[in-house]
Design an enzyme around this catalytic site. Sequence first.
Site, PDB file in Angstrom:
ATOM      1  N   ASP A 252      -0.317  -0.614  -1.541  1.00 15.62           N
ATOM      2  CA  ASP A 252       0.963  -1.281  -1.308  1.00 15.62           C
ATOM      3  C   ASP A 252       0.716  -2.345  -0.240  1.00 15.62           C
ATOM      4  O   ASP A 252      -0.280  -2.286   0.497  1.00 15.62           O
ATOM      5  CB  ASP A 252       1.990  -0.242  -0.848  1.00 15.62           C
ATOM      6  CG  ASP A 252       3.338  -0.869  -0.537  1.00 15.62           C
ATOM      7  OD1 ASP A 252       3.756  -1.769  -1.280  1.00 15.62           O
ATOM      8  OD2 ASP A 252       3.962  -0.441   0.458  1.00 15.62           O
ATOM      9  N   ARG A 253       1.603  -3.316  -0.119  1.00 12.19           N
ATOM     10  CA  ARG A 253       1.364  -4.368   0.867  1.00 12.19           C
ATOM     11  C   ARG A 253       2.102  -4.106   2.173  1.00 12.19           C
ATOM     12  O   ARG A 253       1.503  -3.734   3.189  1.00 12.19           O
ATOM     13  CB  ARG A 253       1.754  -5.736   0.291  1.00 12.19           C
ATOM     14  CG  ARG A 253       1.110  -6.904   1.039  1.00 12.19           C
ATOM     15  CD  ARG A 253       1.772  -8.229   0.725  1.00 12.19           C
ATOM     16  NE  ARG A 253       3.125  -8.305   1.285  1.00 12.19           N
ATOM     17  CZ  ARG A 253       3.872  -9.410   1.277  1.00 12.19           C
ATOM     18  NH1 ARG A 253       3.422 -10.518   0.717  1.00 12.19           N
ATOM     19  NH2 ARG A 253       5.084  -9.410   1.803  1.00 12.19           N
ATOM     20  N   ASP A 254       3.435  -4.281   2.182  1.00 13.48           N
ATOM     21  CA  ASP A 254       4.201  -4.153   3.429  1.00 13.48           C
ATOM     22  C   ASP A 254       4.164  -2.704   3.917  1.00 13.48           C
ATOM     23  O   ASP A 254       4.500  -1.772   3.188  1.00 13.48           O
ATOM     24  CB  ASP A 254       5.647  -4.589   3.201  1.00 13.48           C
ATOM     25  CG  ASP A 254       5.748  -6.037   2.726  1.00 13.48           C
ATOM     26  OD1 ASP A 254       4.863  -6.823   3.079  1.00 13.48           O
ATOM     27  OD2 ASP A 254       6.692  -6.362   1.990  1.00 13.48           O
ATOM     28  N   THR A 294       2.885  -4.595  -5.215  1.00 11.33           N
ATOM     29  CA  THR A 294       3.943  -4.745  -4.220  1.00 11.33           C
ATOM     30  C   THR A 294       5.285  -5.112  -4.860  1.00 11.33           C
ATOM     31  O   THR A 294       5.356  -6.035  -5.691  1.00 11.33           O
ATOM     32  CB  THR A 294       3.537  -5.825  -3.173  1.00 11.33           C
ATOM     33  OG1 THR A 294       4.626  -6.078  -2.286  1.00 11.33           O
ATOM     34  CG2 THR A 294       3.126  -7.133  -3.834  1.00 11.33           C
ATOM     35  N   ASN A 295       6.334  -4.390  -4.499  1.00 10.40           N
ATOM     36  CA  ASN A 295       7.698  -4.800  -4.843  1.00 10.40           C
ATOM     37  C   ASN A 295       8.074  -5.996  -3.978  1.00 10.40           C
ATOM     38  O   ASN A 295       7.810  -5.991  -2.772  1.00 10.40           O
ATOM     39  CB  ASN A 295       8.692  -3.661  -4.583  1.00 10.40           C
ATOM     40  CG  ASN A 295       8.554  -2.513  -5.578  1.00 10.40           C
ATOM     41  OD1 ASN A 295       7.922  -2.651  -6.619  1.00 10.40           O
ATOM     42  ND2 ASN A 295       9.158  -1.376  -5.253  1.00 10.40           N
ATOM     43  N   SER A 297      11.417  -7.724  -3.677  1.00 14.11           N
ATOM     44  CA  SER A 297      12.829  -8.013  -3.910  1.00 14.11           C
ATOM     45  C   SER A 297      13.333  -9.170  -3.050  1.00 14.11           C
ATOM     46  O   SER A 297      14.438  -9.678  -3.271  1.00 14.11           O
ATOM     47  CB  SER A 297      13.673  -6.772  -3.646  1.00 14.11           C
ATOM     48  OG  SER A 297      13.654  -6.425  -2.271  1.00 14.11           O
ATOM     49  N   CYS A 333       6.429  -7.308  -8.299  1.00 16.58           N
ATOM     50  CA  CYS A 333       7.635  -7.230  -9.117  1.00 16.58           C
ATOM     51  C   CYS A 333       8.799  -7.820  -8.330  1.00 16.58           C
ATOM     52  O   CYS A 333       9.192  -7.286  -7.291  1.00 16.58           O
ATOM     53  CB  CYS A 333       7.944  -5.781  -9.498  1.00 16.58           C
ATOM     54  SG  CYS A 333       9.442  -5.639 -10.520  1.00 16.58           S
ATOM     55  N   LYS A 352       8.227  -0.310  -8.442  1.00 16.78           N
ATOM     56  CA  LYS A 352       7.997   1.070  -8.010  1.00 16.78           C
ATOM     57  C   LYS A 352       9.330   1.704  -7.593  1.00 16.78           C
ATOM     58  O   LYS A 352      10.129   1.029  -6.949  1.00 16.78           O
ATOM     59  CB  LYS A 352       7.004   1.082  -6.836  1.00 16.78           C
ATOM     60  CG  LYS A 352       5.599   0.596  -7.210  1.00 16.78           C
ATOM     61  CD  LYS A 352       4.671   0.515  -6.008  1.00 16.78           C
ATOM     62  CE  LYS A 352       5.079  -0.606  -5.056  1.00 16.78           C
ATOM     63  NZ  LYS A 352       4.156  -0.788  -3.916  1.00 16.78           N
ATOM     64  N   ASP A 377       3.307   3.482   1.778  1.00 10.81           N
ATOM     65  CA  ASP A 377       4.076   4.054   2.892  1.00 10.81           C
ATOM     66  C   ASP A 377       5.451   4.547   2.469  1.00 10.81           C
ATOM     67  O   ASP A 377       6.218   5.019   3.313  1.00 10.81           O
ATOM     68  CB  ASP A 377       4.209   3.031   4.022  1.00 10.81           C
ATOM     69  CG  ASP A 377       5.082   1.839   3.631  1.00 10.81           C
ATOM     70  OD1 ASP A 377       5.043   1.435   2.448  1.00 10.81           O
ATOM     71  OD2 ASP A 377       5.797   1.321   4.498  1.00 10.81           O
TER      72      ASP A 377
END
Length: 410
Positions: A252-254, A294-295, A297, A333, A352, A377
């Site tokens: 995941d990124r953030d 990574t999401n 939004s 996404c 996700k 996370d």
Amino acid sequence: MRWDDFVGGITVRQCVIVLEDGVSASLPAESARSKALAPCGDRPFLAWLMREMQRFGVEEFVVLVSSCSAQLEDVIEQIRSFLPKQPEIILSTCPFSSGTGGALLNSEPLLQERFFFCHGEALFSGNLSRFLQQAREGNSVLVRSADCLSRYGNVRLQPDGEYVEDLYFEPARSSAVGFASSGIYIFDHSVFDHLIENCSLEKDVLPALVRNRNLRAVPLSGTFWDIGKMADDEIQALDVSGTLLRPAVFLDRDGVINRDHGWVGTRKRFEWESNVRETIARIADCGYHIFIVTNQSGIARGFYSERDLEHLMDWVIDSIREYGGNIDDWRYCPMHPEAIIEKYRGASMDRKPGPGMLLDLMKRWELCPSSCLMFGDQPSDMAAARAAGMEGVTVGPALLAELIASREGF
């Protein structure tokens, strides 16, 4: 926006591949087919080479050939079907028997300022980000330790250990240990100062670079295959998939790679987690594919655009390679059920906890779920991992660096 717009980036986006020993053979005849196009397992050997180069940012291949044919074009299309990313593949034909140097000169109008150069009959598998780290300017050759130079040519280094002093492409008479070429170079356009219409890269151009102290040697460990003297049945039986179909780490990124400040879409708001780039380099050195899922939004909410994100991620991935790490591929996404921007409003299996991004990468890179790990996370990261059939590892309070240091295999 082209990668050339990024000043100071180390990623090389183009690879020149020469078939045979320049462009002297006539490819339409089956008997003259380059061994690089011979089946190796379930695909042409060249497909394996291109797949490895794509891992480190190559987006375009320039293939040097003596002539083009429907047969050759059919093989190239077959190769495309095996590649995880759809690259541009350009066939550069040279109408005269020109040698490798002359063929390269003929392709000059097609070439970016810096490019990989390799022979289609040799494949090196290792962490090429370490090569990119040290080959930032000028011309460089990737060398590997060889325990028996009687099988390979010899690359002798100057006392400073940085530049090449001599190159011998014929096998040495002794069985001494030393350095041999991996067959991979990074050239810039200064190499064209040494090219004429009919010349050999090995006999004419590289020695000229050595004399001018313009060929840096970068040692790297890895696995090397050379099919130049193999029969077709030997190439077919060669097992490269056991090395090249690797285990994988999904990130995941953030909150994993960078601090989660909420909808991070610009470099100004991007803050690296402690030791994360060094940790990703450690994972790459261990031979893993590394992917980011990574999401995003923030795009749906109108905070930044998809182009902003892609621009940011180009910089993120290049910064990771600066440290010797790598990101083989990534997915995002932008969808959200409550998006402000209508085209991003809705549900998506890519978002996700849906496993869509993970499943897509697994399919394209031919991954086995049991050989994959997902670090994230959020509970949604763990749910996506479970849905994709892979193990999930929660980041926080322990950082990625601490989790990797504590796991066997890294």
